[in-house]
Design a protein around this motif. Structure first.
Motif, PDB file in Angstrom:
ATOM      1  N   LEU A 114     -16.932 -41.209  17.995  1.00  0.00           N
ATOM      2  CA  LEU A 114     -18.324 -41.261  17.550  1.00  0.00           C
ATOM      3  C   LEU A 114     -19.277 -41.093  18.731  1.00  0.00           C
ATOM      4  CD1 LEU A 114     -19.921 -41.669  14.914  1.00  0.00           C
ATOM      5  CD2 LEU A 114     -20.002 -44.109  15.436  1.00  0.00           C
ATOM      6  N   LEU A 115     -18.916 -41.713  19.866  1.00  0.00           N
ATOM      7  CA  LEU A 115     -19.735 -41.576  21.070  1.00  0.00           C
ATOM      8  C   LEU A 115     -19.729 -40.134  21.558  1.00  0.00           C
ATOM      9  CD1 LEU A 115     -21.414 -42.812  23.346  1.00  0.00           C
ATOM     10  CD2 LEU A 115     -19.266 -43.346  24.537  1.00  0.00           C
ATOM     11  N   ALA A 116     -18.580 -39.483  21.499  1.00  0.00           N
ATOM     12  CA  ALA A 116     -18.497 -38.085  21.921  1.00  0.00           C
ATOM     13  C   ALA A 116     -19.368 -37.198  21.026  1.00  0.00           C
ATOM     14  CB  ALA A 116     -17.058 -37.609  21.878  1.00  0.00           C
ATOM     15  N   ALA A 117     -19.349 -37.472  19.720  1.00  0.00           N
ATOM     16  CA  ALA A 117     -20.200 -36.716  18.805  1.00  0.00           C
ATOM     17  C   ALA A 117     -21.668 -36.954  19.120  1.00  0.00           C
ATOM     18  CB  ALA A 117     -19.898 -37.115  17.351  1.00  0.00           C
ATOM     19  N   LEU A 118     -22.005 -38.192  19.497  1.00  0.00           N
ATOM     20  CA  LEU A 118     -23.379 -38.506  19.841  1.00  0.00           C
ATOM     21  C   LEU A 118     -23.819 -37.747  21.094  1.00  0.00           C
ATOM     22  CD1 LEU A 118     -25.056 -41.959  19.642  1.00  0.00           C
ATOM     23  CD2 LEU A 118     -25.284 -40.651  21.739  1.00  0.00           C
ATOM     24  N   VAL A 119     -22.930 -37.694  22.096  1.00  0.00           N
ATOM     25  CA  VAL A 119     -23.270 -36.997  23.341  1.00  0.00           C
ATOM     26  C   VAL A 119     -23.436 -35.499  23.088  1.00  0.00           C
ATOM     27  CG1 VAL A 119     -22.441 -36.360  25.634  1.00  0.00           C
ATOM     28  CG2 VAL A 119     -22.202 -38.725  24.822  1.00  0.00           C
ATOM     29  N   LEU A 120     -22.459 -34.898  22.410  1.00  0.00           N
ATOM     30  CA  LEU A 120     -22.520 -33.453  22.164  1.00  0.00           C
ATOM     31  C   LEU A 120     -23.706 -33.096  21.268  1.00  0.00           C
ATOM     32  CD1 LEU A 120     -18.724 -32.644  21.631  1.00  0.00           C
ATOM     33  CD2 LEU A 120     -20.131 -32.132  23.633  1.00  0.00           C
ATOM     34  N   GLY A 121     -23.883 -33.857  20.191  1.00  0.00           N
ATOM     35  CA  GLY A 121     -25.008 -33.600  19.299  1.00  0.00           C
ATOM     36  C   GLY A 121     -26.336 -33.841  19.994  1.00  0.00           C
ATOM     37  N   GLY A 122     -26.397 -34.874  20.847  1.00  0.00           N
ATOM     38  CA  GLY A 122     -27.627 -35.172  21.566  1.00  0.00           C
ATOM     39  C   GLY A 122     -28.005 -34.075  22.537  1.00  0.00           C
ATOM     40  N   VAL A 123     -27.021 -33.562  23.269  1.00  0.00           N
ATOM     41  CA  VAL A 123     -27.296 -32.474  24.211  1.00  0.00           C
ATOM     42  C   VAL A 123     -27.792 -31.236  23.453  1.00  0.00           C
ATOM     43  CG1 VAL A 123     -26.267 -30.863  25.854  1.00  0.00           C
ATOM     44  CG2 VAL A 123     -25.722 -33.298  25.985  1.00  0.00           C
ATOM     45  N   ALA A 124     -27.118 -30.913  22.347  1.00  0.00           N
ATOM     46  CA  ALA A 124     -27.528 -29.749  21.555  1.00  0.00           C
ATOM     47  C   ALA A 124     -28.934 -29.943  20.991  1.00  0.00           C
ATOM     48  CB  ALA A 124     -26.530 -29.508  20.432  1.00  0.00           C
ATOM     49  N   ALA A 125     -29.242 -31.170  20.515  1.00  0.00           N
ATOM     50  CA  ALA A 125     -30.575 -31.435  19.962  1.00  0.00           C
ATOM     51  C   ALA A 125     -31.642 -31.375  21.046  1.00  0.00           C
ATOM     52  CB  ALA A 125     -30.585 -32.804  19.282  1.00  0.00           C
ATOM     53  N   TYR A 126     -31.314 -31.872  22.246  1.00  0.00           N
ATOM     54  CA  TYR A 126     -32.259 -31.826  23.366  1.00  0.00           C
ATOM     55  C   TYR A 126     -32.609 -30.381  23.708  1.00  0.00           C
ATOM     56  CZ  TYR A 126     -34.185 -32.502  28.051  1.00  0.00           C
ATOM     57  OH  TYR A 126     -34.988 -32.487  29.159  1.00  0.00           O
ATOM     58  N   ILE A 127     -31.582 -29.541  23.833  1.00  0.00           N
ATOM     59  CA  ILE A 127     -31.812 -28.135  24.172  1.00  0.00           C
ATOM     60  C   ILE A 127     -32.627 -27.455  23.078  1.00  0.00           C
ATOM     61  CG2 ILE A 127     -30.673 -25.911  24.528  1.00  0.00           C
ATOM     62  CD1 ILE A 127     -28.350 -27.448  25.791  1.00  0.00           C
ATOM     63  N   GLN A 128     -32.307 -27.749  21.832  1.00  0.00           N
ATOM     64  CA  GLN A 128     -33.004 -27.122  20.710  1.00  0.00           C
ATOM     65  C   GLN A 128     -34.481 -27.496  20.696  1.00  0.00           C
ATOM     66  OE1 GLN A 128     -32.446 -28.479  16.449  1.00  0.00           O
ATOM     67  NE2 GLN A 128     -31.321 -26.551  16.340  1.00  0.00           N
ATOM     68  N   GLU A 129     -34.775 -28.797  20.860  1.00  0.00           N
ATOM     69  CA  GLU A 129     -36.179 -29.215  20.827  1.00  0.00           C
ATOM     70  C   GLU A 129     -36.919 -28.736  22.071  1.00  0.00           C
ATOM     71  OE1 GLU A 129     -39.025 -33.155  20.426  1.00  0.00           O
ATOM     72  OE2 GLU A 129     -36.906 -33.277  19.885  1.00  0.00           O
ATOM     73  N   TYR A 130     -36.252 -28.738  23.225  1.00  0.00           N
ATOM     74  CA  TYR A 130     -36.888 -28.248  24.452  1.00  0.00           C
ATOM     75  C   TYR A 130     -37.329 -26.798  24.268  1.00  0.00           C
ATOM     76  CZ  TYR A 130     -37.653 -27.313  29.410  1.00  0.00           C
ATOM     77  OH  TYR A 130     -38.214 -26.968  30.608  1.00  0.00           O
ATOM     78  N   THR A 139     -14.722 -40.133  10.229  1.00  0.00           N
ATOM     79  CA  THR A 139     -15.098 -38.714  10.267  1.00  0.00           C
ATOM     80  C   THR A 139     -16.430 -38.496   9.573  1.00  0.00           C
ATOM     81  OG1 THR A 139     -12.764 -38.086  10.233  1.00  0.00           O
ATOM     82  CG2 THR A 139     -14.366 -36.392   9.654  1.00  0.00           C
ATOM     83  N   GLY A 140     -16.660 -39.223   8.489  1.00  0.00           N
ATOM     84  CA  GLY A 140     -17.929 -39.105   7.791  1.00  0.00           C
ATOM     85  C   GLY A 140     -19.100 -39.545   8.659  1.00  0.00           C
ATOM     86  N   LEU A 141     -18.908 -40.592   9.464  1.00  0.00           N
ATOM     87  CA  LEU A 141     -19.967 -41.036  10.359  1.00  0.00           C
ATOM     88  C   LEU A 141     -20.274 -39.983  11.427  1.00  0.00           C
ATOM     89  CD1 LEU A 141     -19.236 -44.834  10.933  1.00  0.00           C
ATOM     90  CD2 LEU A 141     -21.083 -43.797   9.615  1.00  0.00           C
ATOM     91  N   ILE A 142     -19.229 -39.303  11.904  1.00  0.00           N
ATOM     92  CA  ILE A 142     -19.449 -38.225  12.874  1.00  0.00           C
ATOM     93  C   ILE A 142     -20.318 -37.131  12.255  1.00  0.00           C
ATOM     94  CG2 ILE A 142     -18.298 -36.360  14.135  1.00  0.00           C
ATOM     95  CD1 ILE A 142     -15.995 -38.274  14.645  1.00  0.00           C
TER      96      ILE A 142
END
Length: 399
Positions: free
Chosen positions: A182-198, A130-133
């Protein structure tokens, strides 16, 4: 455009995946702007991250009597990396190179967590997933790392987790479940980060375009459309500033009011388009007569004005006036692109007014130079005269 932004009029294109700008100037400007904006955000994120990382370590010690010393040492090392990144935020290098310390801190937090999980007993280690997530989410959304760099950091953490722990633990299903989480957190966080930076980059591009549009309108308002020279409005601004500087620094300047001789027949005989081409040619000749620091402006119609600052010696303005009269009295082709084009010979009447010795205000400079110019006109033109604080001086005719 501000900073090292894109050249004016050039569209700023953004890579659809990496979200970087194709224009190097725009990308550099965006990074520096983000460095200024992210400085406080990064400090808050790093302090919060170090606090939580240390708090979880104290919790381990509180609930377990046998926390391995290497695990404590590894946690301490991660905190030192975070402290180093925090100190970098107070340096001048952070604005341009802010990604490296933040990526290092995020990578240290993730790999440190994986390392601690590998050191701890399996029964205690699974609670760290959980800490890694949380680390993955923080790297994407809190530290201020760009989307592509955050994705790289988190992929390294995910691969390290899978490689190190799949071989170390007997409960493969638990490790697989945690890897998927962890992969799911990476996907969700990545999509959110992509939208934010875009969205951030889109707003940055819109600001560039608005600034470019404002600059174009400003140039249109202060530049003569025909010759590209400063117009009367910009000349008045520069003249007022020049008069103030000469008083402050005890230097001397001069204004040269120039009226073309025999220009009306050019329009009457050859047409207004030919007259426009002649005015453009005269503007270029005037630029060749002065220094780069001087101002050549089109005052209106067939009238020009030259602003000289920090004159080299007492007769400098008269020397420039003589060059101007000589240059403008040379034959000029009606169409410079046509070698057989007819040529016209005009000339120029130039009035000189020095400041601040003769005129103390911008209006006085204009009036004095104008009066001196008209004295040359009355004397037959193609010459120059200096205003002496009450009336024009001697008229020097050159042809």
């Amino acid at each position: 455009m501000s900073g090292d932004n894109a050249p004016r009029g050039v569209p700023v294109r953004m890579h659809p995946v990496g979200l970087w700008f194709a224009c190097r100037h725009a990308e550099s400007g965006y990074r520096e702007e983000q460095g200024r904006i992210l400085r406080h955000q990064a400090r808050i994120a790093l302090v919060l991250g170090m606090f939580l990382y240390g708090a979880f370590g104290l919790l381990d010690v509180a609930i377990s009597d046998s926390v391995p010393v290497p695990a404590l040492a590894l946690r301490g090392g991660v905190l030192l990396v975070g402290l180093g990144a925090l100190l970098v935020t107070w340096t001048s290098h952070f604005e341009r190179h802010h990604q490296w310390p933040l990526m290092t801190a995020g990578l240290a937090a993730g790999l440190g967590g994986v390392g601690i999980m590998a050191i701890l007993p399996e029964a205690l280690a699974h609670g760290y997933a959980t800490g890694l997530i949380l680390v993955v989410i923080a790297v994407f959304l809190l530290l201020g790392i760009s989307f592509l760099n955050a994705l790289l950091v988190n992929l390294v953490i995910l691969v390290a987790f899978a490689v190190v722990l799949v071989g170390a633990y007997e409960d493969r299903i638990q490790v697989l479940t945690e890897s998927v989480q962890l992969l799911a957190a990476l996907v969700l966080g990545g999509v959110a980060a992509y939208i934010q930076e875009y969205q951030r980059r889109e707003l940055y591009v819109q600001r560039l375009e608005l600034e470019d549009e404002r600059n174009r309108h400003r140039d249109m308002a202060l530049t003569d459309a025909l010759t590209g020279l400063p117009n009367r409005a910009l000349l008045l601004q520069r003249l007022e500033q020049a008069v103030a500087r000469t008083r402050r620094h005890r230097i001397h300047g001069a204004g040269l009011f120039i009226d073309l001789d025999r220009f009306k027949p050019v329009n009457d005989i050859h047409g207004h388009e030919a007259g426009d081409r002649v005015l453009q040619a005269m503007g270029k000749r005037l630029l060749a007569c002065v220094r780069e620091t001087d101002t050549v402006a089109r005052f209106g119609g067939d009238e020009f004005f030259v602003l000289l600052e920090d004159m080299e010696h007492a007769d400098f303005a008269r020397e420039v006036a003589a060059r101007v009269v000589d240059a403008l009295s040379q034959p000029v082709p009606i169409d410079s692109d046509d070698p057989d084009s007819p040529r016209v010979v005009m000339g120029a009447s130039v009035g000189i007014c020095e400041f601040p010795s003769v005129a103390a205000t911008a209006e006085a400079v204009l009036t004095g130079a104008d009066d001196a110019m008209y004295a040359v006109k009355k004397a037959g033109g193609n010459g120059f005269s200096s205003y002496r604080g009450g009336e024009p001086g001697e008229v020097v005719c050159l042809g």
